[in-house]
Scaffold this active site. Structure first.
Site: not given
Length: 410
Positions: A44, A205, A362, A385
């Site tokens: 980053r 999920k 990620g 996110g």
């Protein structure tokens, strides 16, 4: 769900602002893994270098703002940005100053001492409760330290915090080079893509990616569903998935997604075969079975070779690929095989200029790195996110604030 609004980059980049002699507040993402005071992964920081170097070379006084971890509005010495500022200086190849607060006299004095081209990192914005609350007074205190605001932290753009959204209400605001690259990549992937567009969505999920699936079936031509979430779709169609991870309560939702996709002309590709094992651990005995033949005492832990081959054969007709989520339990061998095979095929097509490939999230980044192809994708987002929420069609406060602030103040 409507797509996130396009951010007009034509007049909001570093190309369109004079920064020489100006105090530039740069919102960066310095939230990197640190162990015993040492940065363990500087990716980053490295991706911030083009913006920091450009601003410094143009004579700006660069003041870096960032959060780190979750101190919950309290000063936590172990969550200080000081060691990260030192690491940033080493990567940048020049001294980087540090102020032990991001507002107040310490910050003000450090900013006042800057010369043109200097770089300063202010302490963790989350040491103040006003950051995550987007407190207007805290945002104003940050804003008084600068003349211009540059947001280069797309990874935090889904949070309406003081240093991402609130500060843009006070200063002329622009996208940094990393933010610019992310927005261009996402616009190419979903906003105005070359078609046909295929999306690969996988993970454990369905419940964590409902908004994503519901948005993508209205936007893409082909949707590949893999990972354990595919088991819920298979079970919803009446197939036995043995001991495989699935969500029985969402089988009805899965059928609704399939119905919507059919109505929108989105072709959904589910696994044809899977790799099963009786236990989940490294290098256990496995076998490949058709999805109609999953044993009652086994669990599906990866999609099978026929499934991957079927999609690879479709690659020549696809112009744009979006990838979020590995196809199997890639952290544990041999359940990384399908992800690796598909990743290498997409990477090869990308290098040959046959497809635009954009990946993010990620686990996706980790999987593509393990496959050794992360540098071969057209763009790989580390935003997590924010990447997911953009793909879900949601408005990102940090991006929206740049447009509003620019129109009001620029």
């Amino acid at each position: 769900m409507s797509p996130a609004p396009e951010f007009n980059l034509a007049s909001r980049t570093l190309d369109d602002v004079a920064v020489a002699g100006k105090r530039v507040l740069l919102r960066a993402d310095l939230n990197v893994p640190v162990r015993d005071g040492k940065v363990m992964d500087a990716t980053r920081l490295e991706r911030l270098l083009p913006t920091i170097q450009e601003l410094s070379d143009k004579g700006a006084r660069v003041i870096v703002l960032s959060h780190f971890d979750r101190p919950k509005g309290q000063v936590v010495p172990g969550m200080s940005l000081k060691p990260i500022a030192e690491s940033l200086g080493r990567i940048l190849g020049k001294p980087v100053g540090f102020a032990a607060n991001c507002i107040g006299p310490e910050a003000e004095n450090a900013v006042a001492a800057l010369n043109d081209g200097d770089v300063l990192v202010l302490e963790n914005t989350r040491f103040h409760a006003g950051e995550e609350k987007n407190d207007p007074e805290f945002a104003a205190q940050l804003a008084k330290l600068g003349d211009i605001f540059v947001n280069d932290a797309f990874s935090t753009a889904h949070r309406a915090h003081a240093s991402t959204e609130g500060i843009a209400r006070h200063l002329p605001s622009f996208a940094g080079r990393l933010m610019q690259a992310e927005l261009h990549a996402l616009e190419a992937a979903l906003g105005n893509p070359q078609r046909p567009v295929a999306a690969i969505v996988a993970g454990s999920k369905v419940s964590t990616k409902l908004d994503l699936l519901n948005n993508l079936v209205t936007k893409v031509d082909i949707l590949v569903i893999g990972g354990a979430m595919a088991n819920t779709f298979l079970a919803a169609q009446g197939l036995s998935v043995g001991k495989s991870l699935q969500e029985p309560g969402l089988q009805g939702t899965a059928l609704e997604i399939l119905k919507t996709a059919a109505a929108k002309g989105c072709e959904i590709l589910l696994p044809q075969d899977v790799v099963v094992a009786e236990t989940f651990s490294a290098n256990v005995p496995t076998k490949v079975v058709n999805v109609e033949d999953i044993p009652d005492d086994a669990m599906a832990l990866d999609v099978g070779p026929a499934t991957v081959e079927a999609f690879v054969k479709r690659l020549p007709e696809i112009k744009t690929i979006i990838w979020n989520g590995p196809l199997g339990a890639f952290e544990t061998k041999p359940f990384d095989a399908s992800t690796n095979t598909l990743a290498k095929a997409i990477a090869e097509a990308t290098k040959e200029g046959k497809v635009i490939s954009v990946g993010g999230g990620g686990d996706t980044v980790s999987a593509l790195k393990l496959a050794g192809v992360h540098h071969d994708m057209t763009y790989l987002s580390s935003a997590g996110g924010a990447f997911l929420e953009w793909m879900e069609g949601k408005v990102l406060p940090g991006v929206e604030a740049l447009s509003k602030a620019f129109s009001n103040l620029g």
